[in-house]
Design an enzyme around this catalytic site. Structure first.
Site, PDB file in Angstrom:
ATOM      1  N   CYS A 147      79.989  38.932 -10.729  1.00 34.83           N
ATOM      2  CA  CYS A 147      81.152  39.473  -9.991  1.00 34.83           C
ATOM      3  C   CYS A 147      80.896  39.142  -8.531  1.00 34.83           C
ATOM      4  O   CYS A 147      80.367  39.952  -7.782  1.00 34.83           O
ATOM      5  CB  CYS A 147      81.248  40.979 -10.190  1.00 34.83           C
ATOM      6  SG  CYS A 147      81.621  41.449 -11.881  1.00 34.83           S
TER       7      CYS A 147
ATOM      8  N   PRO B 238      83.181  38.686  -2.252  1.00 31.99           N
ATOM      9  CA  PRO B 238      83.348  37.476  -1.437  1.00 31.99           C
ATOM     10  C   PRO B 238      82.105  36.608  -1.277  1.00 31.99           C
ATOM     11  O   PRO B 238      82.108  35.687  -0.464  1.00 31.99           O
ATOM     12  CB  PRO B 238      83.772  38.059  -0.081  1.00 31.99           C
ATOM     13  CG  PRO B 238      83.097  39.394  -0.030  1.00 31.99           C
ATOM     14  CD  PRO B 238      83.056  39.906  -1.443  1.00 31.99           C
TER      15      PRO B 238
ATOM     16  N   GLY C  91      78.729  37.574  -0.716  1.00 31.27           N
ATOM     17  CA  GLY C  91      77.587  38.006   0.096  1.00 31.27           C
ATOM     18  C   GLY C  91      76.276  37.862  -0.671  1.00 31.27           C
ATOM     19  O   GLY C  91      75.296  37.325  -0.147  1.00 31.27           O
TER      20      GLY C  91
ATOM     21  N   ASP D  83      77.148  42.832 -10.176  1.00 32.19           N
ATOM     22  CA  ASP D  83      77.567  43.739  -9.090  1.00 32.19           C
ATOM     23  C   ASP D  83      78.989  44.184  -9.429  1.00 32.19           C
ATOM     24  O   ASP D  83      79.968  43.624  -8.940  1.00 32.19           O
ATOM     25  CB  ASP D  83      77.519  42.939  -7.770  1.00 32.19           C
ATOM     26  CG  ASP D  83      77.773  43.793  -6.547  1.00 32.19           C
ATOM     27  OD1 ASP D  83      77.656  45.015  -6.635  1.00 32.19           O
ATOM     28  OD2 ASP D  83      78.090  43.208  -5.490  1.00 32.19           O
TER      29      ASP D  83
ATOM     30  N   CYS E  17      78.319  49.904  -5.599  1.00 32.28           N
ATOM     31  CA  CYS E  17      78.332  50.592  -4.301  1.00 32.28           C
ATOM     32  C   CYS E  17      79.012  51.952  -4.501  1.00 32.28           C
ATOM     33  O   CYS E  17      79.830  52.374  -3.700  1.00 32.28           O
ATOM     34  CB  CYS E  17      78.995  49.759  -3.207  1.00 32.28           C
ATOM     35  SG  CYS E  17      80.657  49.216  -3.600  1.00 32.28           S
TER      36      CYS E  17
HETATM   37  C1  LIG Z   1      81.706  44.795  -5.814  1.00 30.45           C
HETATM   38  S1  LIG Z   1      82.699  43.390  -5.727  1.00 30.45           S
HETATM   39  C2  LIG Z   1      81.500  42.108  -5.637  1.00 30.45           C
HETATM   40  C3  LIG Z   1      80.872  41.906  -4.287  1.00 30.45           C
HETATM   41  C4  LIG Z   1      79.997  40.671  -4.233  1.00 30.45           C
HETATM   42  N1  LIG Z   1      78.971  40.687  -5.260  1.00 30.45           N
HETATM   43  C5  LIG Z   1      79.337  40.487  -2.895  1.00 30.45           C
HETATM   44  O1  LIG Z   1      78.173  40.903  -2.713  1.00 30.45           O
HETATM   45  O2  LIG Z   1      79.960  39.901  -1.996  1.00 30.45           O
HETATM   46  C6  LIG Z   1      83.257  43.236  -7.374  1.00 30.45           C
HETATM   47  C7  LIG Z   1      83.993  41.956  -7.679  1.00 30.45           C
HETATM   48  O3  LIG Z   1      84.156  41.892  -9.087  1.00 30.45           O
HETATM   49  C8  LIG Z   1      85.339  41.180  -9.367  1.00 30.45           C
HETATM   50  N2  LIG Z   1      85.664  41.472 -10.778  1.00 30.45           N
HETATM   51  C9  LIG Z   1      86.202  42.592 -11.296  1.00 30.45           C
HETATM   52  N3  LIG Z   1      86.267  42.514 -12.625  1.00 30.45           N
HETATM   53  C10 LIG Z   1      85.730  41.317 -12.978  1.00 30.45           C
HETATM   54  C11 LIG Z   1      85.518  40.649 -14.199  1.00 30.45           C
HETATM   55  N4  LIG Z   1      85.871  41.202 -15.363  1.00 30.45           N
HETATM   56  N5  LIG Z   1      84.974  39.418 -14.162  1.00 30.45           N
HETATM   57  C12 LIG Z   1      84.632  38.843 -12.998  1.00 30.45           C
HETATM   58  N6  LIG Z   1      84.820  39.426 -11.790  1.00 30.45           N
HETATM   59  C13 LIG Z   1      85.357  40.649 -11.784  1.00 30.45           C
HETATM   60  C14 LIG Z   1      86.311  41.672  -8.330  1.00 30.45           C
HETATM   61  O4  LIG Z   1      87.347  40.732  -8.119  1.00 30.45           O
HETATM   62  C15 LIG Z   1      85.386  41.816  -7.106  1.00 30.45           C
HETATM   63  O5  LIG Z   1      85.457  40.656  -6.307  1.00 30.45           O
END
Ligand SMILES: C[S@@+](CC[C@H](N)C(=O)[O-])C[C@H]1O[C@@H](n2cnc3c(N)ncnc32)[C@H](O)[C@@H]1O
Length: 433
Positions: A251, A254, A256, A320, A373
């Site tokens: 996941c 953006p 990071g 994540d 988070c």
């Molecule tokens: C907590 S954020 C991730 C932050 C990222 N790891 C960082 O450190 O920049 C969660 C992300 O999961 C994505 N997401 C949600 N459900 C998902 C899925 N089933 N498969 C892939 N991505 C998913 C969302 O679009 C979001 O960008």
């Protein structure tokens, strides 16, 4: 007639109305900022963030002052009054300017019949001062369900969590270890007149004394550093990365942590970064480009492995997950308005589903790091406990660390007003076949 831009308080009221209707500030604020003169933008941003941060306190006061709620079509004026109360209670703005300009904004919003009400409410607010908060929701300025849930989950810490959520988060950097070591970059910052100190727990972290625009950071555009909270930086140590490994960031947007992974270990065989959001995935590429790093990006639902997986298992997986984001409320105060109690159970089910799916594509001997988070156990150690119940061969690795607190199945960090966000990590290993 010439186009008259709306006064910025009227714009702020519209932004808050959009948040009430489910849009995040990061969605609805940028277009609103673009409509304003550059010198008014910082003020609009501060008002929107501040009013969200203190929303429940201000709403407690406004509801006491209104004899009856405004009609639905006039709801924007409710938000306009919250904006004005925010300025009266939490800013240095001169009272007469707040009063006069709010009445002007009411007219500009095409609600001249409400100027008398707005004027009366704000004059009384000024004359009488802030009332005593009538309950914990107003006192701590959080929705009542969140206060209750935190009190229940964190009987010794709930008040400090709520108070930390109302502070402004520090700006923290991650030094790109491929370019500089931390001391070198601290020296560059000192030369540039930017006050900063090393973070306590993250080995590459630097916390600035005051936030600055990134163009004041030496070599930022050339990839010397990234902006990333200290707690988020801890993932790379937990992953125990080694050259030659195939790594999945499930996941990623953006990006990071994708970038942190690539910086932490030169010589990884491949890093695949998945995100299901078409809108967010390009942000990963932008970050990779600035840092001159390479990953394979895939837009997919990570849990739907038939759709994207090539059949080669991963040595390391970072998961994540999407979560309530209740550990980062101080950075995103709109979460207080956007999140509902009823979101948590469906989120937990998505989190467990993702964990099961990722486990199935982890190599024997491989390691998976689960991260959120969130500060709610339902999304954190209880997910790990539920997972371990049906994946009995999974091995939970105890995290030995000087940060956070041991939850028996993973480690939680609570938001700290002086440093990191609220976060959760658990480390799982798959036994060799
Ligand atoms: C907590 S954020 C991730 C932050 C990222 N790891 C960082 O450190 O920049 C969660 C992300 O999961 C994505 N997401 C949600 N459900 C998902 C899925 N089933 N498969 C892939 N991505 C998913 C969302 O679009 C979001 O960008």
């Amino acid at each position: 007639m010439a186009y008259q831009p709306l006064p910025f308080r009227a714009v702020a009221a519209n932004v808050l109305l959009a948040v009430e209707h489910g849009q995040s500030l990061s969605q609805c604020l940028p277009p609103a900022l673009n409509d304003l003169a550059p010198e008014q933008r910082p003020q609009l941003q501060a008002i929107c963030y501040g009013t969200c941060r203190w929303f429940h306190r201000l709403e407690g006061e406004l509801n006491q002052r209104l004899k009856k709620p405004l009609r639905k079509p006039d709801r924007v004026i409710h938000h306009l009054m919250l904006v004005a109360l925010f300025q009266l209670r939490f800013s240095e703005q001169a009272t007469y300017a707040v009063l006069n300009e709010t009445v002007e904004a009411c007219r500009a919003l095409d609600k001249p019949h409400l100027t008398g009400l707005v004027n009366g409410v704000l004059r009384a607010a000024e004359r009488e001062g802030a009332p005593q908060p009538s309950d914990d929701s107003s006192q701590y300025s959080h929705p009542a369900w969140m206060v209750e849930k935190l009190r229940h989950n964190w009987p010794n810490d709930w008040q400090s969590i709520l108070e930390a959520n109302n502070t402004q988060a520090p700006m923290t950097l991650r030094v790109n270890a491929l370019r500089f070591n931390r001391d070198e970059y601290l020296n560059l910052l000192a030369d540039a007149g930017v006050g900063a100190k090393a973070t306590r727990f993250a080995p590459l972290g630097i916390q600035l004394d005051h936030p600055v625009p990134v163009d004041r950071l030496p070599w930022f555009e050339d990839g010397a550093v990234s902006v990333q909270d200290e707690a988020a930086q801890l993932c790379t140590t937990l992953l125990d990365l080694q050259p030659g490994q195939r790594v999945l960031d499930a996941c990623a947007a953006p990006g990071g942590k994708t970038c942190a992974i690539l910086e932490a270990c030169a010589g990884l065989a491949e890093v695949i970064a998945i995100d299901e959001s078409e809108a967010r995935l390009p942000r990963v590429q932008e970050n990779l480009d600035r840092l001159d790093l390479v990953a394979t990006l895939v837009q997919a639902d990570a849990a739907d492995i038939e759709q994207w997986w090539d059949g080669q298992a991963f040595d390391r997986i970072l998961l994540d997950v999407p979560c309530s984001a209740t550990g980062v409320i101080r950075r995103h105060p709109d979460i207080k308005l956007l999140r509902r109690e009823s979101d948590i159970v469906p989120l937990a089910s998505i989190q467990l589903g993702l964990l099961d799916a990722m486990w199935s594509i982890l190599k024997p001997g491989g390691r998976l790091v689960y991260a959120t988070c969130s500060v709610f156990p339902q999304e954190n150690h209880r997910i790990i406990q539920r997972f371990l119940k049906h994946q009995e061969q999974a091995h939970l690795i105890k995290i030995e660390a000087d940060w956070g607190q041991d939850m028996n199945a993973g480690r939680s960090l609570l938001p700290d007003p002086d440093s990191h966000d609220g976060f959760f990590y658990a480390v799982l290993e798959k036994p060799e076949a």
